[in-house]
Write a protein that holds these residues in place. Sequence first.
Motif, PDB file in Angstrom:
ATOM      1  N   SER A   1       7.429  -3.798  -1.120  1.00 55.62           N
ATOM      2  CA  SER A   1       8.291  -4.780  -0.464  1.00 55.62           C
ATOM      3  C   SER A   1       9.747  -4.392  -0.657  1.00 55.62           C
ATOM      4  O   SER A   1      10.630  -5.225  -0.604  1.00 55.62           O
ATOM      5  CB  SER A   1       8.027  -6.177  -1.026  1.00 55.62           C
ATOM      6  OG  SER A   1       8.303  -6.198  -2.416  1.00 55.62           O
TER       7      SER A   1
ATOM      8  N   ALA B   1      11.555   0.066   3.681  1.00 59.00           N
ATOM      9  CA  ALA B   1      11.159  -0.487   4.972  1.00 59.00           C
ATOM     10  C   ALA B   1      12.087  -0.022   6.081  1.00 59.00           C
ATOM     11  O   ALA B   1      11.662   0.259   7.190  1.00 59.00           O
ATOM     12  CB  ALA B   1      11.148  -2.015   4.907  1.00 59.00           C
TER      13      ALA B   1
ATOM     14  N   TYR C   1       5.136  -7.478   4.158  1.00 57.94           N
ATOM     15  CA  TYR C   1       5.061  -6.065   3.817  1.00 57.94           C
ATOM     16  C   TYR C   1       6.331  -5.282   4.119  1.00 57.94           C
ATOM     17  O   TYR C   1       6.380  -4.085   3.872  1.00 57.94           O
ATOM     18  CB  TYR C   1       3.870  -5.419   4.535  1.00 57.94           C
ATOM     19  CG  TYR C   1       2.568  -5.993   4.044  1.00 57.94           C
ATOM     20  CD1 TYR C   1       2.033  -5.601   2.826  1.00 57.94           C
ATOM     21  CD2 TYR C   1       1.894  -6.959   4.775  1.00 57.94           C
ATOM     22  CE1 TYR C   1       0.857  -6.144   2.348  1.00 57.94           C
ATOM     23  CE2 TYR C   1       0.708  -7.509   4.305  1.00 57.94           C
ATOM     24  CZ  TYR C   1       0.197  -7.100   3.097  1.00 57.94           C
ATOM     25  OH  TYR C   1      -0.958  -7.642   2.628  1.00 57.94           O
ATOM     26  N   GLY C   2       7.348  -5.937   4.659  1.00 58.60           N
ATOM     27  CA  GLY C   2       8.596  -5.243   4.930  1.00 58.60           C
ATOM     28  C   GLY C   2       9.288  -5.806   6.164  1.00 58.60           C
ATOM     29  O   GLY C   2       8.828  -6.756   6.785  1.00 58.60           O
TER      30      GLY C   2
ATOM     31  N   PRO D   1       7.373  -1.893   8.420  1.00 55.20           N
ATOM     32  CA  PRO D   1       6.909  -1.779   7.032  1.00 55.20           C
ATOM     33  C   PRO D   1       6.519  -0.347   6.665  1.00 55.20           C
ATOM     34  O   PRO D   1       5.991   0.394   7.487  1.00 55.20           O
ATOM     35  CB  PRO D   1       5.681  -2.697   7.002  1.00 55.20           C
ATOM     36  CG  PRO D   1       5.963  -3.701   8.064  1.00 55.20           C
ATOM     37  CD  PRO D   1       6.661  -2.930   9.146  1.00 55.20           C
TER      38      PRO D   1
ATOM     39  N   SER E   1       0.693   0.438   4.502  1.00 55.11           N
ATOM     40  CA  SER E   1       1.573   0.024   5.595  1.00 55.11           C
ATOM     41  C   SER E   1       1.924   1.206   6.492  1.00 55.11           C
ATOM     42  O   SER E   1       2.098   1.032   7.697  1.00 55.11           O
ATOM     43  CB  SER E   1       2.858  -0.609   5.055  1.00 55.11           C
ATOM     44  OG  SER E   1       2.577  -1.836   4.433  1.00 55.11           O
TER      45      SER E   1
END
Length: 151
Positions: free
Chosen positions: A31, A36, A74-75, A97, A102
């Motif tokens: 995260s 990301a 997740y991002g 993500p 991911s």
Amino acid sequence: MRKSHPIRRVVLATAATVSGVVLLLSLKPSSDPASASAAGAAPSAAAAGQESPQGGTGAAGTATVDGDATQTQYGVVQVRLTVANGKITQAQAIQAPKGGTSDQKTALSVPQLNKEAVAAQSANIDSVSGATYTSTGYKQSLQSALDQAGG
């Protein structure tokens, strides 16, 4: 107990299985916002020829608009639209993500979401199975970009 006793094997196999499950459950998705943003690094303005960082214009009647960056579990997901004569001609995720699984889900889902956004000409697109959070963030950023573009 003998070295090859069946109970010993069962105990060792159970301990190994429990250890493996505990290790798998202790893994957490990335995260980190910095990672990301690297996932969907946008092409440079010079390479694209007509894009500017936020809502510029290029060829006659063509504009690029960046949607709001949307934080998902997740991002970050952020969409850039190219609009010509009131129609979406290109959609691309400039942030998606990244990290762990991911990477795989982003690689599979983002091209499909980009294609659907152009085909639908709206944010009313289907989610990609297995990438629900990314799909939801994509739709929110896409709607933001459409709002900014006046569509």
